[in-house]
Design an enzyme around this catalytic site. Structure first.
Site, PDB file in Angstrom:
ATOM      1  CG  HIS A 472      -1.785   1.206   1.342  1.00 60.72           C
ATOM      2  ND1 HIS A 472      -3.104   1.210   0.958  1.00 60.72           N
ATOM      3  CD2 HIS A 472      -1.520   2.469   1.775  1.00 60.72           C
ATOM      4  CE1 HIS A 472      -3.607   2.426   1.146  1.00 60.72           C
ATOM      5  NE2 HIS A 472      -2.669   3.204   1.658  1.00 60.72           N
ATOM      6  CD  GLU A 473       1.447   3.737   3.627  1.00 64.81           C
ATOM      7  OE1 GLU A 473       1.693   4.789   2.987  1.00 64.81           O
ATOM      8  OE2 GLU A 473       0.367   3.561   4.238  1.00 64.81           O
ATOM      9  CG  HIS A 476       0.219   6.194  -0.759  1.00 65.74           C
ATOM     10  ND1 HIS A 476      -0.814   6.821  -1.402  1.00 65.74           N
ATOM     11  CD2 HIS A 476      -0.321   5.646   0.367  1.00 65.74           C
ATOM     12  CE1 HIS A 476      -1.941   6.651  -0.704  1.00 65.74           C
ATOM     13  NE2 HIS A 476      -1.663   5.934   0.374  1.00 65.74           N
ATOM     14  CG  HIS A 479       0.328   8.727  -6.940  1.00 70.64           C
ATOM     15  ND1 HIS A 479      -0.746   9.119  -6.193  1.00 70.64           N
ATOM     16  CD2 HIS A 479       0.119   9.239  -8.172  1.00 70.64           C
ATOM     17  CE1 HIS A 479      -1.570   9.843  -6.946  1.00 70.64           C
ATOM     18  NE2 HIS A 479      -1.068   9.924  -8.151  1.00 70.64           N
TER      19      HIS A 479
HETATM   20 ZN   LIG Z   1      -2.903   5.232   1.927  1.00 73.71          ZN
END
Ligand SMILES: [Zn+2]
Length: 684
Positions: A472-473, A476, A479
């Protein structure tokens, strides 16, 4: 240049590799003078733009604004990361001083009448300026930001708004410092050997490590999620589970100096007033205006659709757990501190799956590799570890990310272990964001996590939740790191709040693919890959306990939304309000909100996720639907789709409206049913 500034690293160009912050030379005493100069320089730059005698054009107004504040960005990038990831009393004192100053500083820019007049003039002529799509979007967003900051208000209203914003910043800082203090000071000692009953060996080791870190003897459990959740799952000592659980959900509500309830009440009242000043009925209306959802009604529509399904599923799950308690010959009623313990047992019975069997396959280092490898297969990027870049703590590891053609794309810092100087949770942040206004400036991005460290010489083992958090991180982080835009204000994760979890959540899906698990879930002792049969069992058990997980999350999202949908919060009692909202929902007594109000840092440590905790679920509609696009092709690494995902999502920042960006990737709008199928509430 005087002595102090001569020695201050924030006043120099950084000659470190990739211009990374020279942490080895940065000390607490550098921040006050650096912020002072950062604010002053920025004020002077803003004044010059506002007073420019030439008529406004895009370059002399919008581009000039984007280029302003470089010293402030530099010092802020380091400071705000350290206060979350590695703070101390000195930094906390500076934070209490600087956060209201920073809020005031930016509020003043947002309300600068001469500056706004130039932006407003450009906005009125937007169609005749001959702007490319990115510049047009930056102008629209800049204009909206000024209006939302109060640029159109009269002088008295502006003064009141500025005071509110400054006070909110103070309160938000105190809120998070209180939670951090409660977390650092709350330990549940496991004194007698029988207090360790049921705990697997790795958890005993982690509890010993947590005690050693605090200079204590023996074993302790802290309220860090990676310790408390497995403790609640494995401990067979019911009174200790109850005690640990009470400490965990009571953070921020101790009644002492770190109690957050009065802070929450004041924040809610000020937020409601701020929204009214700006012409919105409620703070939720104000916060949702620039999001993908746009209105509280749209958010409620999604939450109302999922809540009854989640609650019904949780009731079924509860029955199974109570039945298990009866089968074991006990007569007590399932309590909230029992749920994790019995659900693990029921899951093991239903799916012949237990955590102890899985855990040795999930080694931290291999899961980090898996998260990198997934990026290589999807986007062609590669990673190499760098040991020549200074870091703020010896635990922090650094990698360089390179593009397909060997071009440098970004620096990635990974800070994986819990320590008392770090706030709880997991997050991505940037020391430097990507933009092209000053040459090709590449980002420096960090992931901060809170895993319980294995003793020296042993691999740190994760749960599936932990492994998902890494993906998940890292989603990010990608991104931020793949960002390819011109203007810093829309780069990387600077997108609508309910879209920003899409790149992170969609990335989690790759962890769970047999392809990734069979290569990277490798047994810590035998070196054997996770057997196919075990992977199948893991897949089959995925939707187990989704009633619980959805209820605890949705309850937090609903309470957050209802707090901020109040037209006035003058004399609110947050604890009573929380209780009433939950009672109105028919909240199951055995489940607590994932984040209770007094420690709900997403919502109260700053503005971040206020009236916005729903965003994870909103983004989950996108991630469920988006990943199903890959599954539909029969290849979860489908190159054409991966290339569209990179171009329109990971590289695009806020260049496009999020709904358009999604359509450009997917070829159509998202379908909510994909989320309901993913959670097992609708059959596939
Ligand atoms: Zn998040």
């Amino acid at each position: 240049m005087d002595q102090a500034s001569a020695a201050n690293p924030f006043f120099e160009a950084w000659d470190t590799p990739f211009g990374a912050p020279p942490f080895d030379r940065i000390a607490a005493e550098h921040f006050r003078p650096a912020f002072a100069r950062g604010f002053a320089d920025h004020e002077a730059e803003i004044a010059a733009i506002a007073a420019d005698p030439s008529p406004p054009d895009f370059e002399n107004t919008i581009t000039a604004l984007e280029r302003s504040g470089t010293v402030l960005d530099k010092v802020g990038g380091v400071f705000w990361n350290l206060t979350g990831a590695h703070t101390n009393e000195e930094l906390q004192a500076i934070e209490r001083e600087i956060s209201p100053k920073a809020a005031k500083h930016f509020a003043a820019i947002g309300m600068n009448a001469a500056l706004f007049a130039r932006v407003d003039d450009l906005f009125a002529r937007i169609d005749s300026l001959g702007l490319d799509p990115e510049r047009r979007r930056v102008l629209e967003l800049t204009h909206k930001r000024f209006v939302r900051a109060g640029a159109r208000l009269g002088e008295a209203e502006k003064a009141r708004l500025a005071a509110i914003v400054e006070r909110l910043a103070q309160l938000g800082t105190r809120f998070s410092q209180n939670v951090l203090a409660d977390e650092a000071n709350t330990v549940i000692p496991l004194k007698a050997p029988e207090d360790l009953a049921g705990l697997p060996e790795w958890l005993v080791a982690a509890a010993r490590e947590a005690a050693t870190e605090r200079g204590l003897e023996g074993h302790v459990i802290t309220t860090s999620r990676s310790l408390i959740e497995p403790f609640l799952q494995f401990s067979t000592v019911r009174p200790l589970r109850e005690k640990a659980y009470a400490a965990w959900i009571g953070r921020g509500e101790s009644g002492g100096a770190t109690d957050n309830r009065a802070i929450v009440a004041e924040m809610l009242a000020l937020r409601a007033e701020r929204a009214r000043l700006l012409g919105f009925r409620t703070f939720a209306d104000y916060k949702l205006e620039p999001t993908m959802a746009k209105t509280p009604e749209a958010v409620r529509g999604l939450l109302d659709r999922i809540w009854p399904m989640a609650r019904a599923r949780a009731a079924e799950e509860r029955e199974l757990l109570q039945q298990r308690i009866r089968e074991e010959g006990d007569a007590f009623v399932l309590g909230p501190h029992d749920w994790r313990h019995y659900s693990a047992k029921v899951r093991a019975a239903l799916h012949a799956l237990d955590e102890a069997e899985i855990k040795p396959y999930l080694q931290l280092d291999r899961i980090i590799e898996a998260s990198f490898d997934t990026a290589t297969r999807l986007f062609g990027v590669t990673f190499r570890e760098r040991r020549d870049v200074p870091t703020y703590h010896p635990d922090v590891r650094v990698w360089e990310m390179l593009d397909r053609d060997g071009r440098h794309l970004a620096l990635f810092l990974g800070d994986y272990f819990a320590r008392p100087s770090k706030r709880s949770g997991a997050w991505m942040s940037a020391f430097r964001s990507q933009h092209k206004l000053d040459g090709d400036v590449r980002p420096i991005v960090v992931n901060v996590l809170n895993f319980a460290r294995a003793p020296e010489g042993r691999p740190t083992l994760l749960s599936f939740d932990d492994a998902r958090t890494i993906f998940h991180e890292f989603g990010h982080a990608l991104h931020g790191m793949l960002s390819d835009v011109t203007f810093g204000s829309i780069s990387g994760t600077s997108v609508a709040r309910d879209f920003v979890e899409f790149p992170s959540q969609v990335y989690e899906h790759w962890l769970m693919t047999p392809d990734v698990l069979s290569r990277f879930a490798v047994h810590a002792e035998t070196g054997e890959p996770m057997p196919a049969a075990l992977i199948e069992k893991v897949q089959a058990a995925r939707n187990f306990n989704q009633g619980f997980a959805t209820v605890e999350y949705a309850a937090s999202a609903i309470v957050d939304m209802e707090f901020h949908a109040l037209e006035s919060a003058g004399d609110i009692d947050p604890a009573a309000f929380e209780r009433d909202v939950l009672a109105g929902l028919g909240m199951p007594a055995e489940i607590a909100m994932r984040h209770r109000t007094p420690h709900f840092t997403h919502v109260f440590s700053g503005d971040g996720y206020s009236a916005g905790y729903y965003s994870y679920l909103w983004s989950e509609v996108l991630d469920a639907d988006g990943f199903s696009a890959f599954e539909e092709t029969g290849d979860v690494f489908d190159p054409a789709l991966a290339s569209r995902l990179r171009e329109h999502v990971y590289a695009a920042g806020g260049r496009q409206d999020p709904a358009e960006a999604y359509r450009a990737f997917r070829g159509r709008d998202p379908d909510v049913d994909a989320l309901l199928r993913k959670r097992g509430f609708l059959s596939a």
